[in-house]
Design a protein around this motif. Structure first.
Motif, PDB file in Angstrom:
ATOM      1  N   PHE A  73       0.855  -1.155   0.291  1.00 49.41           N
ATOM      2  CA  PHE A  73       0.046  -0.327   0.237  1.00 49.41           C
ATOM      3  C   PHE A  73       0.969   1.312  -0.152  1.00 49.41           C
ATOM      4  N   ASP A  74       0.975   2.038  -0.848  1.00 54.62           N
ATOM      5  CA  ASP A  74       1.307   3.288  -0.945  1.00 54.62           C
ATOM      6  C   ASP A  74       0.976   4.028  -1.883  1.00 54.62           C
ATOM      7  N   GLY A  75       0.920   5.713  -2.078  1.00 51.80           N
ATOM      8  CA  GLY A  75       0.771   6.558  -2.901  1.00 51.80           C
ATOM      9  C   GLY A  75      -0.139   7.126  -1.863  1.00 51.80           C
ATOM     10  N   GLY A  76      -0.422   7.352  -0.955  1.00 55.67           N
ATOM     11  CA  GLY A  76      -1.559   6.935   0.164  1.00 55.67           C
ATOM     12  C   GLY A  76      -1.327   9.460   0.043  1.00 55.67           C
ATOM     13  N   TYR A  77      -2.222  10.135   0.012  1.00 52.82           N
ATOM     14  CA  TYR A  77      -2.447  11.252  -0.262  1.00 52.82           C
ATOM     15  C   TYR A  77      -3.291  11.747   0.991  1.00 52.82           C
ATOM     16  N   PRO A  78      -3.515  12.672   2.226  1.00 52.88           N
ATOM     17  CA  PRO A  78      -4.724  13.802   2.794  1.00 52.88           C
ATOM     18  C   PRO A  78      -5.798  14.256   2.010  1.00 52.88           C
ATOM     19  N   GLY A  79      -6.479  13.866   2.806  1.00 49.66           N
ATOM     20  CA  GLY A  79      -8.404  14.393   2.816  1.00 49.66           C
ATOM     21  C   GLY A  79      -8.048  15.960   3.003  1.00 49.66           C
ATOM     22  N   TRP A  80      -9.324  16.529   2.801  1.00 56.39           N
ATOM     23  CA  TRP A  80      -9.405  17.957   3.016  1.00 56.39           C
ATOM     24  C   TRP A  80     -10.404  18.249   3.850  1.00 56.39           C
ATOM     25  N   LYS A  81     -10.414  18.226   5.454  1.00 60.90           N
ATOM     26  CA  LYS A  81     -10.919  18.568   5.430  1.00 60.90           C
ATOM     27  C   LYS A  81     -11.986  20.364   6.248  1.00 60.90           C
ATOM     28  N   PRO A  82     -13.835  20.236   5.935  1.00 60.35           N
ATOM     29  CA  PRO A  82     -14.156  20.406   5.554  1.00 60.35           C
ATOM     30  C   PRO A  82     -14.041  22.593   6.982  1.00 60.35           C
ATOM     31  N   ASN A  83     -13.974  23.657   6.597  1.00 60.89           N
ATOM     32  CA  ASN A  83     -14.468  24.330   7.237  1.00 60.89           C
ATOM     33  C   ASN A  83     -15.163  25.443   6.861  1.00 60.89           C
ATOM     34  N   PRO A  84     -16.127  25.521   7.220  1.00 61.18           N
ATOM     35  CA  PRO A  84     -17.608  25.590   7.146  1.00 61.18           C
ATOM     36  C   PRO A  84     -17.452  27.171   6.975  1.00 61.18           C
ATOM     37  N   ASP A  85     -16.359  27.937   8.153  1.00 57.94           N
ATOM     38  CA  ASP A  85     -15.922  29.233   8.787  1.00 57.94           C
ATOM     39  C   ASP A  85     -15.147  29.915   6.951  1.00 57.94           C
ATOM     40  N   SER A  86     -14.810  29.702   6.593  1.00 56.31           N
ATOM     41  CA  SER A  86     -13.959  29.949   5.210  1.00 56.31           C
ATOM     42  C   SER A  86     -14.228  31.488   4.462  1.00 56.31           C
ATOM     43  N   PRO A  87     -13.713  32.206   5.168  1.00 54.42           N
ATOM     44  CA  PRO A  87     -13.636  33.640   4.194  1.00 54.42           C
ATOM     45  C   PRO A  87     -14.036  33.620   3.403  1.00 54.42           C
ATOM     46  N   ILE A  88     -13.271  33.096   2.643  1.00 54.71           N
ATOM     47  CA  ILE A  88     -13.694  33.454   0.777  1.00 54.71           C
ATOM     48  C   ILE A  88     -14.795  32.243   0.720  1.00 54.71           C
ATOM     49  N   LEU A  89     -14.935  30.708   1.196  1.00 54.55           N
ATOM     50  CA  LEU A  89     -16.202  30.526   0.967  1.00 54.55           C
ATOM     51  C   LEU A  89     -17.608  31.648   1.136  1.00 54.55           C
ATOM     52  N   LYS A  90     -17.621  32.410   1.891  1.00 54.80           N
ATOM     53  CA  LYS A  90     -18.866  33.225   3.125  1.00 54.80           C
ATOM     54  C   LYS A  90     -18.734  34.166   1.436  1.00 54.80           C
ATOM     55  N   ARG A  91     -17.485  34.691   1.047  1.00 59.18           N
ATOM     56  CA  ARG A  91     -17.391  36.032   0.027  1.00 59.18           C
ATOM     57  C   ARG A  91     -18.219  35.044  -1.648  1.00 59.18           C
ATOM     58  N   MET A  92     -17.883  33.356  -1.489  1.00 56.41           N
ATOM     59  CA  MET A  92     -18.393  32.917  -2.478  1.00 56.41           C
ATOM     60  C   MET A  92     -19.732  33.096  -2.852  1.00 56.41           C
ATOM     61  N   GLN A  93     -20.761  32.283  -1.854  1.00 54.58           N
ATOM     62  CA  GLN A  93     -21.440  32.192  -1.297  1.00 54.58           C
ATOM     63  C   GLN A  93     -22.625  33.684  -1.335  1.00 54.58           C
ATOM     64  N   GLU A  94     -22.125  34.612  -0.952  1.00 58.85           N
ATOM     65  CA  GLU A  94     -22.541  36.055  -1.224  1.00 58.85           C
ATOM     66  C   GLU A  94     -22.076  36.048  -2.948  1.00 58.85           C
ATOM     67  N   VAL A  95     -21.611  35.931  -3.684  1.00 58.47           N
ATOM     68  CA  VAL A  95     -21.374  36.835  -5.159  1.00 58.47           C
ATOM     69  C   VAL A  95     -22.121  36.003  -5.702  1.00 58.47           C
ATOM     70  N   TYR A  96     -22.279  34.336  -5.872  1.00 61.07           N
ATOM     71  CA  TYR A  96     -22.858  33.168  -6.127  1.00 61.07           C
ATOM     72  C   TYR A  96     -24.682  34.095  -6.045  1.00 61.07           C
ATOM     73  N   THR A  97     -25.169  34.439  -4.870  1.00 59.68           N
ATOM     74  CA  THR A  97     -26.703  34.133  -4.582  1.00 59.68           C
ATOM     75  C   THR A  97     -26.953  35.757  -5.454  1.00 59.68           C
ATOM     76  N   SER A  98     -26.158  36.636  -5.198  1.00 56.26           N
ATOM     77  CA  SER A  98     -26.708  37.934  -5.684  1.00 56.26           C
ATOM     78  C   SER A  98     -26.398  37.596  -7.752  1.00 56.26           C
ATOM     79  N   LYS A  99     -25.747  37.017  -8.020  1.00 57.07           N
ATOM     80  CA  LYS A  99     -25.595  36.699  -9.072  1.00 57.07           C
ATOM     81  C   LYS A  99     -26.423  36.100 -10.218  1.00 57.07           C
ATOM     82  N   PHE A 100     -26.720  35.092  -9.197  1.00 55.72           N
ATOM     83  CA  PHE A 100     -27.661  33.670  -9.801  1.00 55.72           C
ATOM     84  C   PHE A 100     -28.934  33.715  -9.692  1.00 55.72           C
ATOM     85  N   GLY A 101     -29.388  34.575  -7.754  1.00 56.04           N
ATOM     86  CA  GLY A 101     -30.376  34.760  -7.462  1.00 56.04           C
ATOM     87  C   GLY A 101     -30.946  33.385  -6.400  1.00 56.04           C
TER      88      GLY A 101
END
Length: 484
Positions: free
Chosen positions: A393-421
């Motif tokens: 067993f080799d070639g392992g790579y880690p997962g990515w733990k979610p960060n619901p408080d991410s600043p760019i997540l919040k900004r992109m949510q705002e952008v998407y909602t504003s642009k596409f309703g």
């Protein structure tokens, strides 16, 4: 070769994507695409770096008045999965992809399209060449060999990156923002064997499994599609147990991260049993096709008379091999308890091949929970240990733990909602995204993954939705304009 996609909008994205289809870029053979993309950056007069593992980094200064914004890394991978239909003559290391417009979609003739991740690369190129977009400092990171073990992301030195926000453009559902992913681990099991000469009272057959949809071994693993290696083993197990069949060779699957679509085996059956062998396997084939009639309606199982092989794999190894493959975990092992509809842990029995006295079995294990990954590793390792096979067993790579408080997540949510309703969906994905690896070495990065709608990646049925590319591009442009 069709040029219809050059008339699609947004023109800059589709023009660059078309250029990418002309440059061969299968995983492990990326010299031409690396030269093409680095040349693209240099022709624009932008700082361009090719690092020691083959990643390409192109930097573009902020537009006037945007210099104080956080730097944004636009990340996509250069390589594509080289899958084709069995009757398609195509050399991925030399031939261009024959992409064409098919109604609301763009697809390729008999091969993978390379929208995974060519659309992300094309969008980054469009940003780099634009003289009208407004954005802060841009760092385009084009990684290598993502589809063959994420070599580029693993080998990337974190001190090369200057940006603070990473936008991974390798997701496949427009309107969804991904904030987490599964880790992965390669498993390779081997049986050594001697060959035995077959007696004259045997008749040869070739067994073929084809017509399966296949697909991405992470994104599509929950869809219940047939696995050609599992189906083939079921047929071989029956043939061996009931009719005295001997196995001469087996070849199934081509890539760890693709659900195997085709498998072929050469066998020999006592001539006295050929009638019942053919009849019995025809009945079994009908049952399997009925089981998969919804998930894989085009499944084809053929048992065709052929020349009798002179040599077959020694009987004892075949027994252990067929038993191990029958018991080998494949598909969804556990669903997530934290996110509805998300696969937590899975395994893909990806490849089974017999060459020069060795049967090699390759699996790709995935999980977003480290302990569950270790458990699955131990399960598969124990199984093949009992069967007398070696397991690495080799070639392992880690997962990515979610960060619901991410600043760019919040900004992109705002952008998407504003642009596409409407509000974008927030998800994690049961697949290996390079965010997991890059974020592991650069933990301060604020990361999101998104992209246009792509269906059937890693298979010749791959296609990208035209309208979704326009929305993806508009969303990216506005995100860069509004990034903190």
């Amino acid at each position: 070769m069709s040029t219809d996609i050059l008339r699609l909008e947004p023109h800059a994205v589709w023009r660059n994507f078309y250029s990418l289809t002309r440059v061969p870029r299968p995983s492990g053979h990326e010299e031409k695409i690396r030269e093409f993309v680095s040349g693209f950056g240099r022709k624009l007069g932008l700082e361009t770096i090719v690092d020691e593992v083959g990643n390409v980094i192109i930097r573009k200064p902020a537009t006037s008045g945007m210099e104080k914004r956080k730097g944004v890394i636009l990340q996509a991978h250069l390589d594509m999965v080289p899958e084709k239909n069995g009757d398609k003559l195509h050399d991925f290391a030399r031939d261009p992809i024959d992409a064409f417009v098919d109604g609301d979609w763009v697809r390729a003739r008999g091969t993978t399209l390379g929208a995974d991740n060519g659309m992300g690369v094309a969008a980054a190129m469009a940003v780099l060449e634009s003289t009208t977009l407004r954005h802060g400092f841009i760092e385009a990171l084009f990684t290598c060999e993502e589809e063959a073990g994420m070599t580029g992301a693993i080998g990337l030195k974190p001190d090369l990156l200057k940006g603070e926000i990473l936008l991974n453009m390798d997701s496949e559902d427009e309107g969804e923002l991904f904030i987490g992913c599964a880790g992965g681990l390669d498993g390779t099991m081997t049986f050594s064997y001697s060959e035995e000469r077959i007696s004259a009272d045997y008749t040869g057959f070739v067994i073929r499994v084809s017509g399966l949809k296949g697909g991405h071994s992470g994104m599509d693993i929950h869809l219940g599609r047939g696995n050609a290696n599992k189906i083939m083993n079921r047929i071989l197990y029956e043939g061996h147990a009931r009719y005295g069949m001997r196995l001469a060779s087996i070849d199934g699957g081509t890539l760890r991260n693709a659900i195997p679509r085709e498998a072929t085996a050469t066998v020999a059956v006592p001539t006295a049993n050929t009638g019942t062998f053919y009849e019995g396997l025809s009945i079994l084939a009908g049952k399997i096709k009925h089981e998969l009639s919804t998930a894989d309606p085009e499944l084809c199982i053929e048992v065709v008379p052929a020349g009798t092989p002179e040599m077959v794999i020694e009987a004892g190894v075949v027994v252990r091999l067929l038993n191990a493959l029958y018991a080998c975990p494949d598909g969804v092992m556990r669903m997530s308890s934290d996110m509805a509809g998300l696969v937590e842990t899975s395994s893909n029995l990806a490849m089974v091949t017999s060459v020069h006295g060795v049967v090699t079995i390759k699996c790709l294990l995935r999980s977003s929970v480290d302990s569950a990954m270790e458990d699955l590793k131990a399960m598969i390792g124990s199984l093949f240990d009992l069967a007398g096979a070696g397991a690495v067993f080799d070639g392992g790579y880690p997962g990515w733990k979610p960060n619901p408080d991410s600043p760019i997540l919040k900004r992109m949510q705002e952008v998407y909602t504003s642009k596409f309703g409407k509000t974008p969906e927030i998800k994690a994905v049961h697949a290996g995204l390079e965010c997991g690896i890059i974020g592991g070495t650069s933990p301060s990065l604020d990361m999101i993954s998104f992209g246009p709608t792509i269906r059937y990646p890693h298979s010749p049925d791959e296609k990208v939705n035209i309208a979704s590319v326009g929305k993806f591009w508009d969303f990216l442009v506005e995100t860069l304009r509004m990034a903190p």
